[in-house]
Design an enzyme around this catalytic site. Sequence first.
Site, PDB file in Angstrom:
ATOM      1  N   GLU A  12       0.811  -1.217   0.000  1.00 35.05           N
ATOM      2  CA  GLU A  12       0.000   0.000   0.000  1.00 35.05           C
ATOM      3  C   GLU A  12       0.846   1.270   0.000  1.00 35.05           C
ATOM      4  O   GLU A  12       0.360   2.340  -0.353  1.00 35.05           O
ATOM      5  CB  GLU A  12      -0.978  -0.025   1.187  1.00 35.05           C
ATOM      6  CG  GLU A  12      -2.091  -1.066   0.981  1.00 35.05           C
ATOM      7  CD  GLU A  12      -2.969  -1.309   2.201  1.00 35.05           C
ATOM      8  OE1 GLU A  12      -4.148  -1.620   2.024  1.00 35.05           O
ATOM      9  OE2 GLU A  12      -2.474  -1.209   3.339  1.00 35.05           O
ATOM     10  N   GLY A  78     -12.490  -4.216   1.358  1.00 32.17           N
ATOM     11  CA  GLY A  78     -13.531  -5.096   0.842  1.00 32.17           C
ATOM     12  C   GLY A  78     -14.785  -4.266   0.609  1.00 32.17           C
ATOM     13  O   GLY A  78     -15.193  -3.490   1.474  1.00 32.17           O
ATOM     14  N   MET A 172      -9.396  -2.988   8.006  1.00 32.69           N
ATOM     15  CA  MET A 172      -8.906  -3.357   9.335  1.00 32.69           C
ATOM     16  C   MET A 172      -8.121  -2.259  10.067  1.00 32.69           C
ATOM     17  O   MET A 172      -7.518  -2.526  11.099  1.00 32.69           O
ATOM     18  CB  MET A 172      -8.062  -4.644   9.215  1.00 32.69           C
ATOM     19  CG  MET A 172      -8.827  -5.793   8.562  1.00 32.69           C
ATOM     20  SD  MET A 172      -7.842  -7.282   8.241  1.00 32.69           S
ATOM     21  CE  MET A 172      -7.537  -7.867   9.911  1.00 32.69           C
ATOM     22  N   GLU A 173      -8.106  -1.029   9.539  1.00 39.39           N
ATOM     23  CA  GLU A 173      -7.299   0.028  10.169  1.00 39.39           C
ATOM     24  C   GLU A 173      -7.965   1.400  10.261  1.00 39.39           C
ATOM     25  O   GLU A 173      -7.590   2.221  11.112  1.00 39.39           O
ATOM     26  CB  GLU A 173      -5.965   0.226   9.423  1.00 39.39           C
ATOM     27  CG  GLU A 173      -5.056  -1.000   9.389  1.00 39.39           C
ATOM     28  CD  GLU A 173      -5.414  -1.971   8.285  1.00 39.39           C
ATOM     29  OE1 GLU A 173      -6.107  -1.556   7.317  1.00 39.39           O
ATOM     30  OE2 GLU A 173      -5.033  -3.157   8.363  1.00 39.39           O
ATOM     31  N   ASP A 196     -11.786  -6.590  -3.209  1.00 45.07           N
ATOM     32  CA  ASP A 196     -12.635  -7.796  -3.120  1.00 45.07           C
ATOM     33  C   ASP A 196     -13.989  -7.361  -2.577  1.00 45.07           C
ATOM     34  O   ASP A 196     -14.167  -6.204  -2.205  1.00 45.07           O
ATOM     35  CB  ASP A 196     -11.985  -8.818  -2.175  1.00 45.07           C
ATOM     36  CG  ASP A 196     -11.780  -8.246  -0.787  1.00 45.07           C
ATOM     37  OD1 ASP A 196     -10.691  -7.689  -0.528  1.00 45.07           O
ATOM     38  OD2 ASP A 196     -12.711  -8.307   0.038  1.00 45.07           O
TER      39      ASP A 196
HETATM   40  C1  4EZ Z   1      -7.020  -4.672   5.855  1.00 45.90           C
HETATM   41  N1  4EZ Z   1      -6.886  -4.997   4.469  1.00 45.90           N
HETATM   42  C2  4EZ Z   1      -6.715  -6.425   4.213  1.00 45.90           C
HETATM   43  C3  4EZ Z   1      -5.545  -7.103   4.827  1.00 45.90           C
HETATM   44  C4  4EZ Z   1      -5.465  -8.540   4.397  1.00 45.90           C
HETATM   45  C5  4EZ Z   1      -3.878 -10.465   4.011  1.00 45.90           C
HETATM   46  C6  4EZ Z   1      -2.487 -10.948   4.259  1.00 45.90           C
HETATM   47  C7  4EZ Z   1      -7.968  -4.425   3.629  1.00 45.90           C
HETATM   48  C8  4EZ Z   1      -9.049  -5.375   3.183  1.00 45.90           C
HETATM   49  C9  4EZ Z   1      -9.922  -6.082   4.004  1.00 45.90           C
HETATM   50  N2  4EZ Z   1     -10.073  -6.132   5.351  1.00 45.90           N
HETATM   51  C10 4EZ Z   1      -9.325  -5.727   1.889  1.00 45.90           C
HETATM   52  N3  4EZ Z   1     -10.368  -6.604   1.862  1.00 45.90           N
HETATM   53  C11 4EZ Z   1     -10.746  -6.848   3.142  1.00 45.90           C
HETATM   54  C12 4EZ Z   1     -11.725  -7.695   3.725  1.00 45.90           C
HETATM   55  N4  4EZ Z   1     -12.509  -8.461   2.959  1.00 45.90           N
HETATM   56  N5  4EZ Z   1     -11.835  -7.719   5.073  1.00 45.90           N
HETATM   57  C13 4EZ Z   1     -11.029  -6.943   5.835  1.00 45.90           C
HETATM   58  O1  4EZ Z   1      -7.243  -3.342   6.047  1.00 45.90           O
HETATM   59  C14 4EZ Z   1      -4.194  -9.237   4.782  1.00 45.90           C
END
Ligand code: 4EZ
Length: 230
Positions: A12, A78, A172-173, A196
């Site tokens: 990112e 997401g 998640m942040e 996603d």
């Molecule tokens: C968290 N980030 C994902 C980190 C995934 C994998 C090794 C964003 C995110 C997200 N968070 C993208 N899609 C998501 C989802 N479906 N649920 C939660 O900020 C680490």
Amino acid sequence: MKIAIMGAMPEEITPILEIVGEYKTTQYANNTYYEASYKGCEVVIAHSKIGKVFSTLTATSMIEHFACTTLLFSGVAGGINPSLKIGDLIVATKLSQHDLDITAFGHPMGFVPGGSVFVETDKELISVAKDVAKELDKNFQEGVIATGDQFVHDTKIKEAIVKNFGADALEMEGASVAVVCDALHVPCFILRAISDTADTDASFSFDEFMESSAIISAAFVMKMVDKIIE
Ligand code: 4EZ
């Protein structure tokens, strides 16, 4: 003005470091901070690591230790709102912690005494984003982002998050960063590009699109920096 630009994962912020070009690396509080002068403006860049705790630590460090006066977050999320497709941008108007739960005591989800269910972001920065969107001809949606310490890949959990918070996207942040900025009176901007749709196949979609979506978000955030220092 000193601008904090943060993400959660290396992917990112890599595109941001590439745009900035030259920087000095500093170790602080178990993390790497990249300090640069970008077009004459001081910027501090870092990826926090995933989740609310690490992002809280990084946002706080950027403000309290590195003396940043504005914070921009760039990353992926997401999508929940069906209008959000892979690669689309969402700007958070307000955020909540979807996994903060003392409902056993009659409180609503996301609420603890002394806090609030939603934390707002900075309206002026959102209006800067609107100007950037016009110039780039790249639209974004404004909406609610829900944050929690889990990668959501389940329609039922998604539905619960919509019911509780009316969220358009989840990650998640964001909410923890917004809480820090709100408490320390630092203008906060949270931007995410969809990787996603948090369904059963979310992990596969994430693996396929996180890098390209992270680049879309990073490019937009750097245009914001251009506009802010203009
Ligand atoms: C968290 N980030 C994902 C980190 C995934 C994998 C090794 C964003 C995110 C997200 N968070 C993208 N899609 C998501 C989802 N479906 N649920 C939660 O900020 C680490």
